[in-house]
Design an enzyme around this catalytic site. Structure first.
Site, PDB file in Angstrom:
ATOM      1  N   CYS A   2       0.861  -1.172   0.000  1.00 25.27           N
ATOM      2  CA  CYS A   2       0.000   0.000   0.000  1.00 25.27           C
ATOM      3  C   CYS A   2       0.901   1.227   0.000  1.00 25.27           C
ATOM      4  CB  CYS A   2      -0.876   0.005   1.251  1.00 25.27           C
ATOM      5  SG  CYS A   2      -1.850  -1.488   1.422  1.00 25.27           S
ATOM      6  N   ARG A  27       1.684   1.402  -6.065  1.00 24.44           N
ATOM      7  CA  ARG A  27       1.862   0.453  -4.940  1.00 24.44           C
ATOM      8  C   ARG A  27       0.557  -0.279  -4.612  1.00 24.44           C
ATOM      9  NH1 ARG A  27       6.512   1.681  -1.822  1.00 24.44           N
ATOM     10  NH2 ARG A  27       5.586   0.670  -0.028  1.00 24.44           N
ATOM     11  N   TRP A  74      -3.606  -2.042  -1.446  1.00 28.41           N
ATOM     12  CA  TRP A  74      -3.576  -3.340  -2.128  1.00 28.41           C
ATOM     13  C   TRP A  74      -4.084  -4.318  -1.078  1.00 28.41           C
ATOM     14  CZ3 TRP A  74      -1.540  -8.247  -1.661  1.00 28.41           C
ATOM     15  CH2 TRP A  74      -1.620  -9.053  -2.794  1.00 28.41           C
ATOM     16  N   ASN A  98       0.477   0.381   6.010  1.00 29.97           N
ATOM     17  CA  ASN A  98       1.004  -0.505   4.967  1.00 29.97           C
ATOM     18  C   ASN A  98       1.696  -1.657   5.693  1.00 29.97           C
ATOM     19  OD1 ASN A  98       2.060  -1.711   2.692  1.00 29.97           O
ATOM     20  ND2 ASN A  98       3.882  -0.412   2.657  1.00 29.97           N
ATOM     21  N   GLY A  99       1.278  -2.882   5.412  1.00 30.43           N
ATOM     22  CA  GLY A  99       1.887  -4.054   6.061  1.00 30.43           C
ATOM     23  C   GLY A  99       0.807  -5.023   6.497  1.00 30.43           C
ATOM     24  N   GLU A 478      10.533 -14.821 -18.676  1.00 32.36           N
ATOM     25  CA  GLU A 478      10.238 -13.384 -18.548  1.00 32.36           C
ATOM     26  C   GLU A 478       9.217 -12.958 -19.595  1.00 32.36           C
ATOM     27  OE1 GLU A 478      10.520 -11.294 -16.419  1.00 32.36           O
ATOM     28  OE2 GLU A 478      10.298  -9.358 -17.393  1.00 32.36           O
ATOM     29  N   LYS A 482       5.686 -11.303 -18.549  1.00 28.05           N
ATOM     30  CA  LYS A 482       5.256  -9.989 -19.066  1.00 28.05           C
ATOM     31  C   LYS A 482       3.881 -10.106 -19.716  1.00 28.05           C
ATOM     32  CE  LYS A 482       7.472  -7.438 -17.376  1.00 28.05           C
ATOM     33  NZ  LYS A 482       8.108  -8.242 -16.450  1.00 28.05           N
ATOM     34  N   GLU A 485       1.052 -10.948 -17.094  1.00 24.54           N
ATOM     35  CA  GLU A 485       0.757  -9.992 -16.015  1.00 24.54           C
ATOM     36  C   GLU A 485       0.163  -8.687 -16.539  1.00 24.54           C
ATOM     37  OE1 GLU A 485       3.935  -8.352 -13.650  1.00 24.54           O
ATOM     38  OE2 GLU A 485       5.367  -8.563 -15.263  1.00 24.54           O
ATOM     39  N   HIS A 501       8.926 -33.272 -23.138  1.00 26.54           N
ATOM     40  CA  HIS A 501       8.583 -33.969 -21.883  1.00 26.54           C
ATOM     41  C   HIS A 501       7.213 -33.528 -21.368  1.00 26.54           C
ATOM     42  CE1 HIS A 501      12.653 -35.515 -21.904  1.00 26.54           C
ATOM     43  NE2 HIS A 501      13.047 -34.292 -22.203  1.00 26.54           N
ATOM     44  N   LYS A 601       3.366  -2.930  -7.239  1.00 25.76           N
ATOM     45  CA  LYS A 601       4.753  -2.803  -7.679  1.00 25.76           C
ATOM     46  C   LYS A 601       5.716  -3.417  -6.675  1.00 25.76           C
ATOM     47  CE  LYS A 601       8.070  -1.432 -10.330  1.00 25.76           C
ATOM     48  NZ  LYS A 601       8.286  -2.148 -11.583  1.00 25.76           N
TER      49      LYS A 601
HETATM   50  C1  AGP Z   1       7.738  -7.928 -12.559  1.00 26.13           C
HETATM   51  O1  AGP Z   1       7.161  -7.569 -13.819  1.00 26.13           O
HETATM   52  C2  AGP Z   1       6.698  -8.080 -11.507  1.00 26.13           C
HETATM   53  N1  AGP Z   1       6.033  -6.870 -11.292  1.00 26.13           N
HETATM   54  C3  AGP Z   1       7.192  -8.772 -10.261  1.00 26.13           C
HETATM   55  O2  AGP Z   1       7.465 -10.103 -10.617  1.00 26.13           O
HETATM   56  C4  AGP Z   1       8.455  -8.204  -9.559  1.00 26.13           C
HETATM   57  O3  AGP Z   1       9.599  -8.454 -10.343  1.00 26.13           O
HETATM   58  C5  AGP Z   1       8.612  -8.944  -8.231  1.00 26.13           C
HETATM   59  O4  AGP Z   1       7.489  -8.653  -7.439  1.00 26.13           O
HETATM   60  C6  AGP Z   1       9.887  -8.597  -7.475  1.00 26.13           C
HETATM   61  O5  AGP Z   1       9.863  -7.238  -7.094  1.00 26.13           O
HETATM   62  P1  AGP Z   1      11.262  -6.573  -6.588  1.00 26.13           P
HETATM   63  O6  AGP Z   1      12.195  -6.632  -7.743  1.00 26.13           O
HETATM   64  O7  AGP Z   1      10.896  -5.187  -6.180  1.00 26.13           O
HETATM   65  O8  AGP Z   1      11.754  -7.411  -5.434  1.00 26.13           O
END
Ligand code: AGP
Length: 606
Positions: A2, A27, A74, A98-99, A478, A482, A485, A501, A601
């Site tokens: 958050c 966030r 969040w 936040n937490g 990756e 991408k 997500e 496999h 994020k």
């Molecule tokens: C990446 O596109 C994602 N948003 C997510 O996987 C991110 O890389 C992951 O949460 C790790 O975050 P950080 O690098 O801030 O630790």
């Protein structure tokens, strides 16, 4: 996950709370809310969803005030609705958090037994009731707050208003970041420097366990024992310009296009361009090092896997890379002679932080590859290896990823030279390869128009497979991450050799298969895999380089020809095509590219 903001001053506060929350929206954006002291009473305004919904509420019910707090959420405990939106109020106390409070259930039961009624399902509301209950015993606000903090287990960053104490905001941090911003006749509290960025560049980074009392003349800071402490004031770079989208539609688009510069600045921090030598800060003895353990999550984990391939190949140094959320609970067998590297854009990811602390407790030397240089991880390790790509606002990581990979590349070359597996001439050749990479990345970004056309096809797919070998097997992960997500299309990344496999059963003429295969030592094998999937009707998008395009089996639906590059930097050059493909698919699908559903994020909770 958050974002919180607090402002205590003498100017109108509501607009500025909203301005700050907009910078924090990356966030979390399940709900948003503000509270402010109006004629001695604390009033709240809250809305489900994005900040624009809160702005609409404020048009109907303005808040005219000078002291206030704000929050973007969040959801962790309780559905993302208005009732669970912060700020939460209990009696005289209104706060944002936040937490996660891990002992909230027992505290809530105790408070209910004492006759207190709750209006939300959140853990946060429990904190408000605790402070209010302590106030009711006659304690002063700061003492009531401290008594409450001592009862909490879990993570928190808090900003608190107390009715009747109009020129006061209380704050505290444990496990979630919180900074104090110093203004002229006003003070700020925020989740990070971006939150207070619109108002000041003078920032105090609170330490674990610190709590603080702000009024518009200044801050009183206390450590976890309650002793008054001084924390240094840092002048942070004016990152406001880095935060605007410029003429891009999304932060993610801008950040993809910022990669040549971000990698250039990052690489420059790890090499001496004049002598073409590596220059890894931190003074680690790579020759004596027995092993590296990388811990990370998500895209940062994938950057670590690419690092593994390069460091082991070049430096003959064993590297293990693990998902932090698994690593931290499996009692891994660790040895003190190893180095733990946390990979984290935010430097606050809860699982990565816990895994890092686990390794430190085992006596390992520690390092972090991080964007937020004042983050918790950055302040707890022996060595900080910053990435210099500027604040990354898009939730889907792009420029931070390639900057992280850039550090891994520099580390591989530096370790190889230190361990004698390459000589000075080879080091210089590889450093020159690194210095050339930003130009190649820019050339790869130049493929955007053709990738936009391919995106139109991919956007119709139900499932997409990404395949690669060697570092490209990590890049396949990756590419899939991408796509899923930000466009919500199911995608899987696989080591191409694994196809037979099981995953090959997925292949039919409806399944786009993205094969990442520069003309390297794995190319022939990847070309065979390409033939295997095409024989079963698979629609192949072959992402390669000029030599690969020349040698590719016929029949691909489309061939994307990225610039030729040395294997040392091919992951950097091949990243842009998969990022741009995902981005344009998401745009075509009308997805919320910068703030995809359910994501945040920085995952600062487990
Ligand atoms: C990446 O596109 C994602 N948003 C997510 O996987 C991110 O890389 C992951 O949460 C790790 O975050 P950080 O690098 O801030 O630790």
């Amino acid at each position: 996950m958050c974002g919180i903001i607090g402002i205590v001053g003498t100017k109108p506060v509501t607009e500025r709370l909203i301005d700050s929350l907009k910078r924090l929206e990356y966030r979390g954006y399940d709900s948003a809310g503000v509270a402010a002291v109006v004629d001695g009473k604390v009033e709240r305004r809250r809305a489900q969803g994005k900040i624009k919904n809160l702005e609409a509420v404020l048009v109907e019910q303005p808040l005219v005030a000078q002291n206030g707090i704000g929050h973007v959420r969040w959801a962790t405990h309780g559905a993302p609705n208005v009732g669970n939106a912060h700020p939460h109020t209990a009696g005289r106390v209104t706060l944002v958090h936040n937490g996660i409070i891990e002992n909230f259930a027992e505290l809530k039961a105790e408070l209910k037994a004492a006759g207190r009624a709750f209006e939300s399902d959140t853990d946060t509301e429990v904190i408000a009731h605790l402070v209010d209950a302590e106030l009711a015993t006659g304690l002063a606000p700061l003492d009531a707050f401290k008594a409450t903090l001592d009862r909490l287990t879990g993570a928190y960053a808090l900003a608190v208003l107390i009715e009747g104490a109009d020129n006061l905001i209380l704050g505290a941090r444990r496990g979630s970041p919180l900074v104090v911003g110093e203004g002229q006749g006003e003070m700020f509290l925020g989740s990070d420097a971006l939150a207070v960025g619109p108002f000041t560049n003078r920032v105090i980074y609170l330490e674990e366990g610190d709590f603080v009392a702000l009024d518009h003349d200044g801050a009183q800071i206390f450590d976890v024992t309650g002793a008054s402490v001084q924390r240094p004031v840092k002048v942070v770079p004016a990152s406001a310009v880095m935060m605007e989208k410029g003429n891009y539609r999304h932060f993610m688009e801008k950040e993809i296009h910022d990669q040549p510069e971000g990698c250039q600045r990052t690489i420059a921090a790890y090499v001496d361009a004049l002598t073409a030598r590596t220059a890894m800060p931190g003074g680690l003895d790579f020759k004596a090092l027995e092993r590296i353990q990388i811990v990370a999550c998500g895209t940062s984990y994938i950057a670590g896997v690419i690092g593994k391939y390069l460091i082991e190949q070049l430096a003959d140094l064993p590297v293990d890379v693990e998902i932090a959320s698994e690593f931290r609970y499996r009692q891994p067998a660790l040895r003190p002679g190893s180095l733990v590297i946390a990979m984290s854009q935010s430097g606050e990811t809860a699982d990565t932080l816990a895994a890092l602390r686990y390794c430190k407790a085992k006596g390992m030397k520690s390092a972090v590859v991080v964007n937020a240089q004042e983050s918790t991880m950055a302040r707890e390790v022996d060595v900080v290896w910053p990435i210099h790509c500027g604040p990354e606002i898009g939730v889907a990581s792009t420029k931070a990823f390639t900057a992280q990979v850039s550090v891994m590349i520099a580390l591989a070359v530096a370790a190889a030279k230190a361990r004698g597996t390459i000589d000075a001439a080879e080091e210089q050749r590889l450093v020159r390869v690194m210095l050339e990479a930003p130009r190649l990345i820019a050339e790869a970004i130049g493929l955007e128009d053709s990738l936009k056309e391919i995106a139109a096809e991919i956007a119709k797919a139900r499932d997409v497979l990404y395949l690669g070998r060697g570092p490209m097997s990590a890049l396949a992960l990756e590419g899939a991450l991408k796509l899923k997500e930000i466009s919500y299309i199911h995608a899987e990344g696989y080591a191409a050799g694994e196809l037979k496999h099981g995953p090959i059963a997925l292949v039919d003429d409806q399944t786009p298969i993205i094969i990442l295969a520069p003309y390297d030592s794995w190319f022939e094998k990847s070309a065979s895999n390409m033939s295997e999937v095409m024989a079963r009707g698979g629609q192949v998008v072959f992402v390669t380089d000029p030599q690969g395009a020349k040698h590719a089996p016929a029949g691909a639906r489309v061939v994307v020809t990225a610039p030729a590059s040395d294997p040392l930097v091919s992951a950097l050059v091949m990243s842009a095509p998969i990022q741009l493909l995902a981005y344009h698919v998401a745009v075509l699908k009308g997805a919320d590219v910068d703030q995809p559903r359910n994501l945040a994020k920085s995952v600062t909770v487990e």
